[in-house]
Design a protein around this motif. Sequence first.
Motif, PDB file in Angstrom:
ATOM      1  N   LYS A 168       0.628  -1.657   0.199  1.00  0.00           N
ATOM      2  CA  LYS A 168       0.159   0.220   0.122  1.00  0.00           C
ATOM      3  C   LYS A 168       1.019   0.903   0.298  1.00  0.00           C
ATOM      4  O   LYS A 168       0.646   2.051  -0.850  1.00  0.00           O
ATOM      5  CB  LYS A 168      -0.865  -0.315   0.551  1.00  0.00           C
ATOM      6  CG  LYS A 168      -2.025  -1.357   0.951  1.00  0.00           C
ATOM      7  CD  LYS A 168      -2.505  -1.284   2.616  1.00  0.00           C
ATOM      8  CE  LYS A 168      -3.978  -2.390   3.196  1.00  0.00           C
ATOM      9  NZ  LYS A 168      -3.999  -2.533   3.815  1.00  0.00           N
ATOM     10  N   THR A 169       1.815   0.906   0.736  1.00  0.00           N
ATOM     11  CA  THR A 169       3.043   2.440   0.851  1.00  0.00           C
ATOM     12  C   THR A 169       3.360   2.475  -0.463  1.00  0.00           C
ATOM     13  O   THR A 169       3.351   3.782  -1.076  1.00  0.00           O
ATOM     14  CB  THR A 169       3.947   2.228   2.206  1.00  0.00           C
ATOM     15  OG1 THR A 169       3.366   1.952   3.743  1.00  0.00           O
ATOM     16  CG2 THR A 169       5.124   3.464   2.447  1.00  0.00           C
ATOM     17  N   LYS A 170       3.901   1.427  -0.611  1.00  0.00           N
ATOM     18  CA  LYS A 170       4.733   1.762  -2.201  1.00  0.00           C
ATOM     19  C   LYS A 170       3.511   2.907  -2.838  1.00  0.00           C
ATOM     20  O   LYS A 170       3.877   3.463  -4.280  1.00  0.00           O
ATOM     21  CB  LYS A 170       5.351   0.453  -2.937  1.00  0.00           C
ATOM     22  CG  LYS A 170       5.933   0.347  -3.658  1.00  0.00           C
ATOM     23  CD  LYS A 170       7.463   0.479  -4.269  1.00  0.00           C
ATOM     24  CE  LYS A 170       8.080   0.587  -5.572  1.00  0.00           C
ATOM     25  NZ  LYS A 170       9.206   1.028  -5.315  1.00  0.00           N
ATOM     26  N   LEU A 171       2.441   2.015  -3.528  1.00  0.00           N
ATOM     27  CA  LEU A 171       1.530   2.583  -3.896  1.00  0.00           C
ATOM     28  C   LEU A 171       0.760   3.941  -3.542  1.00  0.00           C
ATOM     29  O   LEU A 171       0.990   4.985  -5.142  1.00  0.00           O
ATOM     30  CB  LEU A 171       0.056   1.491  -4.431  1.00  0.00           C
ATOM     31  CG  LEU A 171       0.699   0.285  -5.081  1.00  0.00           C
ATOM     32  CD1 LEU A 171      -0.701  -0.526  -4.776  1.00  0.00           C
ATOM     33  CD2 LEU A 171       0.574   1.125  -6.409  1.00  0.00           C
ATOM     34  N   PHE A 172       0.486   4.221  -2.596  1.00  0.00           N
ATOM     35  CA  PHE A 172       0.767   5.356  -1.797  1.00  0.00           C
ATOM     36  C   PHE A 172       1.695   6.953  -2.055  1.00  0.00           C
ATOM     37  O   PHE A 172       1.209   7.795  -3.007  1.00  0.00           O
ATOM     38  CB  PHE A 172       0.034   5.346  -0.721  1.00  0.00           C
ATOM     39  CG  PHE A 172      -1.102   5.275  -0.657  1.00  0.00           C
ATOM     40  CD1 PHE A 172      -2.430   4.770  -1.342  1.00  0.00           C
ATOM     41  CD2 PHE A 172      -1.468   3.740   0.792  1.00  0.00           C
ATOM     42  CE1 PHE A 172      -3.800   3.825  -0.665  1.00  0.00           C
ATOM     43  CE2 PHE A 172      -1.944   3.585   1.305  1.00  0.00           C
ATOM     44  CZ  PHE A 172      -3.962   2.731   0.143  1.00  0.00           C
ATOM     45  N   MET A 210       1.427   8.273  -6.382  1.00  0.00           N
ATOM     46  CA  MET A 210      -0.397   8.690  -6.517  1.00  0.00           C
ATOM     47  C   MET A 210       0.268   9.748  -6.211  1.00  0.00           C
ATOM     48  O   MET A 210       1.070  10.301  -4.760  1.00  0.00           O
ATOM     49  CB  MET A 210      -1.191   8.151  -5.602  1.00  0.00           C
ATOM     50  CG  MET A 210      -1.297   6.697  -5.656  1.00  0.00           C
ATOM     51  SD  MET A 210      -2.548   6.447  -4.983  1.00  0.00           S
ATOM     52  CE  MET A 210      -3.303   4.981  -6.075  1.00  0.00           C
ATOM     53  N   SER A 211      -0.154  11.209  -5.847  1.00  0.00           N
ATOM     54  CA  SER A 211      -0.612  12.540  -5.811  1.00  0.00           C
ATOM     55  C   SER A 211      -1.448  12.381  -4.365  1.00  0.00           C
ATOM     56  O   SER A 211      -1.399  11.210  -4.127  1.00  0.00           O
ATOM     57  CB  SER A 211      -1.442  13.276  -7.096  1.00  0.00           C
ATOM     58  OG  SER A 211      -2.732  12.708  -6.819  1.00  0.00           O
ATOM     59  N   ASN A 212      -1.181  13.112  -3.318  1.00  0.00           N
ATOM     60  CA  ASN A 212      -1.562  13.508  -2.774  1.00  0.00           C
ATOM     61  C   ASN A 212      -3.199  13.082  -2.770  1.00  0.00           C
ATOM     62  O   ASN A 212      -3.638  12.228  -1.732  1.00  0.00           O
ATOM     63  CB  ASN A 212      -1.312  14.698  -1.670  1.00  0.00           C
ATOM     64  CG  ASN A 212      -0.537  14.686  -1.002  1.00  0.00           C
ATOM     65  OD1 ASN A 212       0.639  13.069  -0.858  1.00  0.00           O
ATOM     66  ND2 ASN A 212       0.459  16.039  -1.261  1.00  0.00           N
ATOM     67  N   ARG A 213      -3.587  13.467  -3.317  1.00  0.00           N
ATOM     68  CA  ARG A 213      -5.314  13.542  -3.596  1.00  0.00           C
ATOM     69  C   ARG A 213      -5.905  12.562  -4.098  1.00  0.00           C
ATOM     70  O   ARG A 213      -6.906  11.661  -3.340  1.00  0.00           O
ATOM     71  CB  ARG A 213      -5.735  14.805  -4.653  1.00  0.00           C
ATOM     72  CG  ARG A 213      -7.090  14.565  -5.170  1.00  0.00           C
ATOM     73  CD  ARG A 213      -7.144  15.379  -5.751  1.00  0.00           C
ATOM     74  NE  ARG A 213      -9.031  16.113  -6.273  1.00  0.00           N
ATOM     75  CZ  ARG A 213      -9.962  15.597  -6.312  1.00  0.00           C
ATOM     76  NH1 ARG A 213     -10.137  15.236  -4.762  1.00  0.00           N
ATOM     77  NH2 ARG A 213     -11.059  15.721  -7.222  1.00  0.00           N
ATOM     78  N   ALA A 214      -4.688  11.561  -5.389  1.00  0.00           N
ATOM     79  CA  ALA A 214      -5.760  10.386  -5.743  1.00  0.00           C
ATOM     80  C   ALA A 214      -4.928   9.181  -4.449  1.00  0.00           C
ATOM     81  O   ALA A 214      -6.080   8.581  -3.837  1.00  0.00           O
ATOM     82  CB  ALA A 214      -5.027   9.692  -6.756  1.00  0.00           C
ATOM     83  N   ALA A 215      -4.160   9.337  -3.757  1.00  0.00           N
ATOM     84  CA  ALA A 215      -3.600   8.981  -2.171  1.00  0.00           C
ATOM     85  C   ALA A 215      -4.803   9.003  -1.225  1.00  0.00           C
ATOM     86  O   ALA A 215      -5.425   7.432  -1.239  1.00  0.00           O
ATOM     87  CB  ALA A 215      -2.738   8.478  -1.623  1.00  0.00           C
ATOM     88  N   THR A 216      -5.508   9.639  -1.611  1.00  0.00           N
ATOM     89  CA  THR A 216      -6.220  10.323   0.103  1.00  0.00           C
ATOM     90  C   THR A 216      -7.704   9.424  -0.499  1.00  0.00           C
ATOM     91  O   THR A 216      -8.080   9.153  -0.173  1.00  0.00           O
ATOM     92  CB  THR A 216      -6.503  11.373  -0.036  1.00  0.00           C
ATOM     93  OG1 THR A 216      -5.222  12.285   0.783  1.00  0.00           O
ATOM     94  CG2 THR A 216      -7.734  11.564   0.817  1.00  0.00           C
ATOM     95  N   LEU A 217      -7.967   9.594  -1.532  1.00  0.00           N
ATOM     96  CA  LEU A 217      -9.045   8.635  -2.782  1.00  0.00           C
ATOM     97  C   LEU A 217      -9.623   7.360  -2.572  1.00  0.00           C
ATOM     98  O   LEU A 217     -10.515   6.540  -2.117  1.00  0.00           O
ATOM     99  CB  LEU A 217     -10.122   9.683  -3.609  1.00  0.00           C
ATOM    100  CG  LEU A 217      -9.400  10.556  -4.148  1.00  0.00           C
ATOM    101  CD1 LEU A 217     -10.168  11.769  -5.094  1.00  0.00           C
ATOM    102  CD2 LEU A 217     -11.387  11.573  -3.257  1.00  0.00           C
ATOM    103  N   LEU A 218      -8.170   6.952  -2.332  1.00  0.00           N
ATOM    104  CA  LEU A 218      -7.929   5.239  -2.715  1.00  0.00           C
ATOM    105  C   LEU A 218      -8.255   5.356  -1.194  1.00  0.00           C
ATOM    106  O   LEU A 218      -8.824   3.924  -1.157  1.00  0.00           O
ATOM    107  CB  LEU A 218      -6.522   4.582  -2.718  1.00  0.00           C
ATOM    108  CG  LEU A 218      -6.773   3.677  -3.418  1.00  0.00           C
ATOM    109  CD1 LEU A 218      -6.789   2.832  -4.259  1.00  0.00           C
ATOM    110  CD2 LEU A 218      -5.195   2.901  -4.205  1.00  0.00           C
ATOM    111  N   LYS A 219      -7.288   5.325   0.012  1.00  0.00           N
ATOM    112  CA  LYS A 219      -7.586   5.348   1.239  1.00  0.00           C
ATOM    113  C   LYS A 219      -8.874   5.016   1.576  1.00  0.00           C
ATOM    114  O   LYS A 219      -9.550   4.328   2.473  1.00  0.00           O
ATOM    115  CB  LYS A 219      -6.481   6.141   2.325  1.00  0.00           C
ATOM    116  CG  LYS A 219      -4.803   5.864   1.887  1.00  0.00           C
ATOM    117  CD  LYS A 219      -4.686   6.504   2.862  1.00  0.00           C
ATOM    118  CE  LYS A 219      -3.097   6.797   2.350  1.00  0.00           C
ATOM    119  NZ  LYS A 219      -1.972   7.610   3.286  1.00  0.00           N
TER     120      LYS A 219
END
Length: 121
Positions: free
Chosen positions: A59-63, A66-75
């Motif tokens: 998860k960390t590798k993928l996040f 990503m942009s912060n926004r995309a990572a937040t949305l995915l989380k």
Amino acid sequence: NVMARVEEKDPELAEEIRKLMFVFEDIVFVDDRGIQELLKIVDNQKLTIALKTAPEEVKTKLFNNMSNRAATLLKEDLEALGPTKLSDVEKAQQEIVQQVKDLEAKGKAIISRGGEGDAMV
């Protein structure tokens, strides 16, 4: 050489061995450029399902790629995801593994499998 001989005698067994050689958890060994290429082509819903049982390192590798926004949305999507069949999670993970293999074959991703022969210079 060994895999070629196995494939000649039993193509299905050869594919099963290949699947075992690179598993979803090995995504942490994909270079950042490869992860970014993967994120461009993978379906977000499939990624969310695949991450349901993923270790934190994956998860960390993928996040981190990503942009912060995309990572937040995915989380948020991951937290909102209800109970999911394990078979669906495994299928999503296997499809993503195949996409990583395709990217590697096209030269768009590098998988560091260890050993001196794989050293980057």
